[in-house]
Design a protein around this motif. Sequence first.
Motif, PDB file in Angstrom:
ATOM      1  N   UNK A   1      44.295  64.548  68.398  1.00  0.00           N
ATOM      2  CA  UNK A   1      45.634  65.145  68.461  1.00  0.00           C
ATOM      3  C   UNK A   1      46.596  64.273  67.658  1.00  0.00           C
ATOM      4  N   UNK A   2      47.563  64.904  67.013  1.00  0.00           N
ATOM      5  CA  UNK A   2      48.622  64.164  66.333  1.00  0.00           C
ATOM      6  C   UNK A   2      49.951  64.512  67.001  1.00  0.00           C
ATOM      7  N   UNK A   3      50.647  63.491  67.465  1.00  0.00           N
ATOM      8  CA  UNK A   3      51.986  63.677  68.032  1.00  0.00           C
ATOM      9  C   UNK A   3      52.989  63.312  66.943  1.00  0.00           C
ATOM     10  N   UNK A   4      53.874  64.245  66.610  1.00  0.00           N
ATOM     11  CA  UNK A   4      54.751  64.069  65.452  1.00  0.00           C
ATOM     12  C   UNK A   4      56.211  64.300  65.801  1.00  0.00           C
ATOM     13  N   UNK A   5      57.079  63.536  65.139  1.00  0.00           N
ATOM     14  CA  UNK A   5      58.516  63.703  65.318  1.00  0.00           C
ATOM     15  C   UNK A   5      58.946  65.081  64.799  1.00  0.00           C
ATOM     16  N   UNK A   6      58.412  65.474  63.645  1.00  0.00           N
ATOM     17  CA  UNK A   6      58.692  66.781  63.060  1.00  0.00           C
ATOM     18  C   UNK A   6      57.357  67.370  62.599  1.00  0.00           C
ATOM     19  N   UNK A   7      56.862  68.345  63.321  1.00  0.00           N
ATOM     20  CA  UNK A   7      55.519  68.877  63.018  1.00  0.00           C
ATOM     21  C   UNK A   7      55.458  69.525  61.635  1.00  0.00           C
ATOM     22  N   UNK A   8      56.563  70.111  61.167  1.00  0.00           N
ATOM     23  CA  UNK A   8      56.562  70.729  59.833  1.00  0.00           C
ATOM     24  C   UNK A   8      56.385  69.669  58.750  1.00  0.00           C
TER      25      UNK A   8
ATOM     26  N   UNK B   1      52.782  68.400  58.830  1.00  0.00           N
ATOM     27  CA  UNK B   1      51.806  69.337  58.241  1.00  0.00           C
ATOM     28  C   UNK B   1      51.730  69.166  56.727  1.00  0.00           C
ATOM     29  N   UNK B   2      52.879  68.929  56.093  1.00  0.00           N
ATOM     30  CA  UNK B   2      52.901  68.696  54.648  1.00  0.00           C
ATOM     31  C   UNK B   2      52.099  67.443  54.305  1.00  0.00           C
ATOM     32  N   UNK B   3      52.268  66.400  55.115  1.00  0.00           N
ATOM     33  CA  UNK B   3      51.538  65.153  54.888  1.00  0.00           C
ATOM     34  C   UNK B   3      50.030  65.364  55.041  1.00  0.00           C
ATOM     35  N   UNK B   4      49.639  66.065  56.088  1.00  0.00           N
ATOM     36  CA  UNK B   4      48.221  66.315  56.341  1.00  0.00           C
ATOM     37  C   UNK B   4      47.601  67.140  55.215  1.00  0.00           C
ATOM     38  N   UNK B   5      48.356  68.113  54.727  1.00  0.00           N
ATOM     39  CA  UNK B   5      47.857  68.947  53.634  1.00  0.00           C
ATOM     40  C   UNK B   5      47.662  68.122  52.365  1.00  0.00           C
ATOM     41  N   UNK B   6      48.625  67.256  52.074  1.00  0.00           N
ATOM     42  CA  UNK B   6      48.546  66.434  50.861  1.00  0.00           C
ATOM     43  C   UNK B   6      47.296  65.546  50.864  1.00  0.00           C
ATOM     44  N   UNK B   7      46.984  64.979  52.019  1.00  0.00           N
ATOM     45  CA  UNK B   7      45.839  64.065  52.111  1.00  0.00           C
ATOM     46  C   UNK B   7      44.558  64.763  52.578  1.00  0.00           C
ATOM     47  N   UNK B   8      44.593  66.091  52.569  1.00  0.00           N
ATOM     48  CA  UNK B   8      43.418  66.902  52.894  1.00  0.00           C
ATOM     49  C   UNK B   8      42.813  66.516  54.243  1.00  0.00           C
ATOM     50  N   UNK B   9      43.706  66.366  55.219  1.00  0.00           N
ATOM     51  CA  UNK B   9      43.286  66.044  56.583  1.00  0.00           C
ATOM     52  C   UNK B   9      43.085  67.352  57.338  1.00  0.00           C
ATOM     53  N   UNK B  10      41.913  67.564  57.900  1.00  0.00           N
ATOM     54  CA  UNK B  10      41.617  68.838  58.569  1.00  0.00           C
ATOM     55  C   UNK B  10      42.664  69.192  59.628  1.00  0.00           C
ATOM     56  N   UNK B  11      42.903  70.484  59.766  1.00  0.00           N
ATOM     57  CA  UNK B  11      43.868  70.964  60.753  1.00  0.00           C
ATOM     58  C   UNK B  11      43.415  70.599  62.166  1.00  0.00           C
ATOM     59  N   UNK B  12      44.371  70.165  62.971  1.00  0.00           N
ATOM     60  CA  UNK B  12      44.097  69.797  64.370  1.00  0.00           C
ATOM     61  C   UNK B  12      45.370  69.987  65.182  1.00  0.00           C
ATOM     62  N   UNK B  13      45.298  69.925  66.504  1.00  0.00           N
ATOM     63  CA  UNK B  13      46.495  70.139  67.318  1.00  0.00           C
ATOM     64  C   UNK B  13      47.623  69.170  66.970  1.00  0.00           C
ATOM     65  N   UNK B  14      48.799  69.731  66.748  1.00  0.00           N
ATOM     66  CA  UNK B  14      50.001  68.933  66.473  1.00  0.00           C
ATOM     67  C   UNK B  14      50.970  69.118  67.637  1.00  0.00           C
ATOM     68  N   UNK B  15      51.341  67.995  68.270  1.00  0.00           N
ATOM     69  CA  UNK B  15      52.286  68.048  69.387  1.00  0.00           C
ATOM     70  C   UNK B  15      53.639  67.525  68.914  1.00  0.00           C
ATOM     71  N   UNK B  16      54.691  68.222  69.285  1.00  0.00           N
ATOM     72  CA  UNK B  16      56.035  67.774  68.972  1.00  0.00           C
ATOM     73  C   UNK B  16      56.447  66.679  69.966  1.00  0.00           C
ATOM     74  N   UNK B  17      56.872  65.546  69.444  1.00  0.00           N
ATOM     75  CA  UNK B  17      57.348  64.455  70.309  1.00  0.00           C
ATOM     76  C   UNK B  17      58.560  63.821  69.632  1.00  0.00           C
ATOM     77  N   UNK B  18      59.732  64.019  70.209  1.00  0.00           N
ATOM     78  CA  UNK B  18      60.954  63.472  69.629  1.00  0.00           C
ATOM     79  C   UNK B  18      61.952  63.150  70.749  1.00  0.00           C
ATOM     80  N   UNK B  19      63.107  62.677  70.363  1.00  0.00           N
ATOM     81  CA  UNK B  19      64.103  62.193  71.321  1.00  0.00           C
ATOM     82  C   UNK B  19      64.483  63.242  72.360  1.00  0.00           C
ATOM     83  N   UNK B  20      64.519  64.514  71.955  1.00  0.00           N
ATOM     84  CA  UNK B  20      65.028  65.556  72.847  1.00  0.00           C
ATOM     85  C   UNK B  20      63.970  66.157  73.769  1.00  0.00           C
ATOM     86  N   UNK B  21      62.682  65.890  73.505  1.00  0.00           N
ATOM     87  CA  UNK B  21      61.657  66.455  74.395  1.00  0.00           C
ATOM     88  C   UNK B  21      60.711  65.395  74.957  1.00  0.00           C
ATOM     89  N   UNK B  22      61.043  64.109  74.743  1.00  0.00           N
ATOM     90  CA  UNK B  22      60.124  63.040  75.131  1.00  0.00           C
ATOM     91  C   UNK B  22      59.857  63.000  76.636  1.00  0.00           C
TER      92      UNK B  22
END
Length: 296
Positions: free
Chosen positions: A46-53, A56-77
């Motif tokens: 799982x990848x926990x990300x400040x901004x999932x969008x 996703x761009x980063x994962x696509x650039x480095x050809x990292x296979x799609x996997x669950x992305x969880x939103x984790x930031x100041x407002x939902x921590x």
Amino acid sequence: MRISLQRSFEPQGEGSTGSLYLVATPIGNLEDMTYRAVRVLKECDIIAAEDTRQSRKLLTHFEIPSKPLFSYHEHNKAASGPEIIRYIIEGKNVALVSDAGLPAISDPGADLVALAIEAGISVIPVPGANAALSALIASGLPTERFTFIGFLPRERKDIVAQLNALQSAQGTLIFYESPHRIKKTLELLKEVLGDRKIALARELTKRYEEFARGSVEACLSWLEEHPPLGEYCVVVEGRNAEEERMELNAWWQELTLEDHVGRYEQEGLSRKDAMKKTAADRGVSKRDIYNALLGD
């Protein structure tokens, strides 16, 4: 106090608790990404990300296979943090990334780390780019001691209070600041800390990376001709030991030698101890004080 011991690289058996990986991401240039960071992102569950969008761009650039992305930031921590911890306890490996740089620096990742440690979960850093340290090492200011402050408060009175608390800090100071607040922050720096040497760093590791170095006043003038663009790292000269010593000694600078000794005698010290303390203040030997007073 009980010791919390972690050995991050011990092999983990089937059904064991997962780990929390703190993965550094580029701060501007995609070449900031490390081989290890790419590997960890490929291998984690799982990848926990400040901004999932953005992630996703980063994962696509480095050809990292799609996997669950969880939103984790100041407002939902408060809600996301415990949920992520639950997945790790169930055996999932989670990679935490921020929009740029090291997670847990000026972002809520620090709260997730605390939750993980409390739950007995291994927290594994995957180092990489960091804006504050990149600005520091290229600032031309001392690097052997420094204090990272991050973003200053928004209200003037709170900014002044925090800067006042930093007045006597001897190490270099590092701040983050937005383009629309940078001038106001520099004006307050000059007002509270004085016209110190600073370095303004922006667009770090990008094509138009830029450093402006000089006094606070000089950098303010420079910003008038070059409107602020992008996020800034502000690196500020700390107070040196000589300045601190002079301020501490300011109370006796106008006193005669006799009055200086007399002040300590009024506080209850013996003549001998008063002369000893006076000598220490002035950086001379006690014999020099004795001879000078005897000569008077």
